[in-house]
Structure formats: structure tokens, C-alpha cells
Design an enzyme around this catalytic site. Structure first.
Site, PDB file in Angstrom:
ATOM      1  N   ALA A  65       0.870  -1.175   0.000  1.00 34.29           N
ATOM      2  CA  ALA A  65       0.000   0.000   0.000  1.00 34.29           C
ATOM      3  C   ALA A  65       0.910   1.228   0.000  1.00 34.29           C
ATOM      4  O   ALA A  65       2.056   1.154   0.455  1.00 34.29           O
ATOM      5  CB  ALA A  65      -0.874  -0.015   1.244  1.00 34.29           C
ATOM      6  N   GLY A 110       0.759  -5.032   0.786  1.00 35.26           N
ATOM      7  CA  GLY A 110      -0.421  -5.116  -0.082  1.00 35.26           C
ATOM      8  C   GLY A 110      -0.126  -5.782  -1.420  1.00 35.26           C
ATOM      9  O   GLY A 110      -1.037  -6.302  -2.069  1.00 35.26           O
ATOM     10  N   GLU A 113      -0.353  -9.349  -0.692  1.00 37.79           N
ATOM     11  CA  GLU A 113      -1.790  -9.609  -0.479  1.00 37.79           C
ATOM     12  C   GLU A 113      -2.558  -9.642  -1.807  1.00 37.79           C
ATOM     13  O   GLU A 113      -3.455 -10.459  -1.998  1.00 37.79           O
ATOM     14  CB  GLU A 113      -2.375  -8.540   0.460  1.00 37.79           C
ATOM     15  CG  GLU A 113      -1.830  -8.662   1.871  1.00 37.79           C
ATOM     16  CD  GLU A 113      -2.272  -7.512   2.764  1.00 37.79           C
ATOM     17  OE1 GLU A 113      -1.828  -6.367   2.504  1.00 37.79           O
ATOM     18  OE2 GLU A 113      -3.052  -7.740   3.690  1.00 37.79           O
ATOM     19  N   GLU A 133       4.717  -5.267   7.380  1.00 36.05           N
ATOM     20  CA  GLU A 133       3.942  -4.229   8.088  1.00 36.05           C
ATOM     21  C   GLU A 133       4.424  -3.962   9.508  1.00 36.05           C
ATOM     22  O   GLU A 133       4.343  -2.838   9.981  1.00 36.05           O
ATOM     23  CB  GLU A 133       2.451  -4.592   8.104  1.00 36.05           C
ATOM     24  CG  GLU A 133       1.738  -4.408   6.765  1.00 36.05           C
ATOM     25  CD  GLU A 133       1.862  -5.599   5.845  1.00 36.05           C
ATOM     26  OE1 GLU A 133       2.622  -6.543   6.157  1.00 36.05           O
ATOM     27  OE2 GLU A 133       1.201  -5.590   4.794  1.00 36.05           O
TER      28      GLU A 133
END
Ligand code: COA
Length: 264
Positions: A65, A110, A113, A133
Site C-alpha cells: 500500500a 499489499g 496480499e 507491516e
């Protein structure tokens, strides 16, 4: 039509490329919105029978992200961000057309993911996977706590998320995170070869395989007062945004220095 995606269509296969190579293809709001729209459009396009997701440039699939968009978010906004990411990635997972990730470099946070929400993954030899993270005082928020556990098992999932260690393509294959490792030059061709085989099969039956396999891996919500693991992840992701460590972790990344965590 799209500012941060490229879409190429050939032989009933759409190749969707996340296109922010100067930012390691990080998922900002625009990329997520465009991805959401592109999946709808490709699913509705009768000339398309399967989809490849990959990243632009030689270095990254998607490095996570976009951390610069985390600044100043409160708990509710963080929860909304995780819910949105989870919704879009679930749309990918639930697509009745096969969606395969061709991981051509860093697949972090992300990005890992996103790859895990695809039906399966191929990786080039230079690919690297990780959920870093905790370096930022955070946890995965786009389904990573659940899908990594489904794919590699509880112990390895715990270790990878708690250490933030990156693994290379061969280790990812040993763990079952990716199905095949190729040279960077042959990644897309090999992915297309597999999709060509799938496209020769009955589309309705292929869609039913996706539906049934997805049901097989859904977490047992009886454990958590009716909440699924995905609900729990959204809640915990939001709670991380209330911590001083999250502010320190994201600021340290943007200032290119090591974070100094206090446990608060
Ligand atoms: N969000 C926002 N920007 C990102 C980013 C992310 N997730 N990942 C990389 N970038 C940006 C960098 O800030 C840098 O921008 P700049 O050129 O304006 O300074 C640019 O992309 C290139 O990245 P850089 O870190 O200089 O490349 P590198 O080759 O030294 O390292 C990575 C590559 C992927 C190891 C490193 O960028 C990284 O650790 N990224 C963050 C990974 C992460 O924590 N993801 C989870 C987010 S929840």
C-alpha cells in the site's frame, strides 16, 4: 482510460499491469479504484476469458500500500481503507474467470496480499515476497493475515509476519505461495501457456472449481464470536493506527531512517 494501469488483450487473455514503476507500483487510492473498475470491466467483457495481474518495470510487482497515504488517518479511516482493499481483493478471489498473478519483483505488504488474492501465482527468479507491516507498527490489512495462513500454514505465516522477513521466489515455491518459478523474460509467456490450457476447458466448470476451492479455505468464524478472520483483521488494522509506533514506523520509512518503537 486508466492513469495507473495498463491493459493488453490478446488470445482472450487480459494482462493488467500496475503502472507506477517509480514508486515500486505501490497501491495508492487511484490504483485501487482503477483496479476495482478494471476487474468489473474485464469480468463483463465476453472477449476475455482469463486475467493476468503483473507490475510495470523490472523491480517490483507491487511494494505494498502507498505508505505516504497513511499519514494523518484516524482509526475509522484506517478501517475504511482496509475494508475497501479487502472488498476489491475479494472481488479478484471470487472472479469466475481465472486471475493469475505474474510476480515480477517485490511483492510486499499489499503487493503480496494482491498476489495472494489471485487464484494462483507464478514468480520470476528475482521476485521477493514479504509482509513487512510490523516494521511500520502495522499488520496486513488487505487479507494477508488470512490468505498467507491459508497458503503456507500457521507457523510459517506467523514467522513471516512477525519477523517481516522477505523470502525469494524459490522459498516461496517451497512454501506453496507460488506454483512455478521462471526467468524474468519467460514469466508472462509461461503464465499465458497455463491460461491457454485452462481456457480449453469448460468455463462454467472452471468457475465452479474457483467457487468450491474458495469455500474450502474460509476461516471458521465460530472461534471469534461470529466474526471472520477478515473482520478481525480490519479491526486490528484500525487499532494499530491509534498507536504511536505506527506514526513512528511510517514516518521513519518516509524519512528513510530506522524506526524507534516504544510499544505504545
Ligand atoms: N509506499 C510508498 N512509496 C513507496 C513504497 C510504498 N509501499 N515502496 C516504495 N516506495 C517508493 C519509495 O519511497 C521511493 O520513492 P522516492 O524515489 O520518491 O524516494 C521509490 O518508491 C523507490 O523505492 P526505494 O525504497 O528507493 O527502492 P529500493 O530499491 O531501495 O527498495 C523496497 C525497494 C521495495 C525494498 C523498499 O521500497 C521498501 O521497503 N518499500 C516498502 C515496503 C513496505 O513496507 N510495504 C508495506 C506497506 S504496508
Amino acid at each position: 482510460m486508466y492513469s495507473s494501469l495498463l491493459i493488453e488483450k490478446e488470445n482472450n487473455i487480459a494482462t493488467l499491469t500496475i503502472n507506477r514503476p517509480d514508486k515500486m507500483n505501490a497501491l495508492n487510492k487511484t490504483v485501487l479504484d482503477e483496479l476495482d473498475r478494471a476487474i468489473d470491466e474485464l469480468n463483463a467483457d465476453s472477449s476475455i476469458r482469463s486475467i493476468i495481474i503483473t507490475g510495470a518495470g523490472p523491480k517490483a510487482f507491487v511494494a505494498g500500500a502507498d505508505i505516504s497515504e497513511f499519514k494523518g488517518l484516524n482509526k475509522e479511516q484506517a478501517i475504511a481503507m482496509a475494508e475497501k482493499g479487502q472488498r476489491i481483493f475479494k472481488k479478484i478471489e471470487d472472479s469466475s474467470k481465472p486471475i493469475v498473478a505474474a510476480v515480477n519483483g517485490f511483492a510486499l505488504g499489499g503487493g503480496c496480499e494482491l498476489a495472494m488474492s489471485c487464484h494462483f501465482r507464478l514468480a520470476s527468479e528475482n521476485a521477493k515476497f514479504g509482509q513487512p507491516e510490523v516494521n511500520l507498527g502495522l499488520i496486513p490489512g488487505y487479507g494477508g493475515t488470512q490468505r498467507l495462513t491459508q497458503l503456507v500454514g500457521k507457523g510459517k505465516s506467523m514467522e513471516l509476519q512477525m519477523t517481516a522477513h522477505m523470502i525469494d521466489a524459490n522459498e516461496a515455491m517451497q512454501l506453496g505461495l507460488v506454483n512455478h518459478v521462471t526467468s524474468p523474460e519467460s514469466l508472462l509467456e509461461r503464465t499465458k501457456d497455463i491460461l491457454t490450457v485452462i481456457q480449453s476447458k469448460a468455463p462454467v466448470a472452471v468457475g465452479k472449481v474457483i467457487e468450491c476451492v474458495n469455500v474450502a479455505v474460509v476461516s471458521d468464524s465460530a472461534y471469534t464470536n461470529g466474526k471472520s478472520g477478515f473482520d478481525k483483521e480490519v479491526e486490528a488494522f484500525g487499532e494499530c493506527f491509534m498507536t504511536e509506533d505506527m506514526k513512528e514506523g511510517t514516518t521513519a520509512f518516509l524519512e528513510k531512517r530506522k524506526a524507534n518503537f516504544k510499544g505504545k
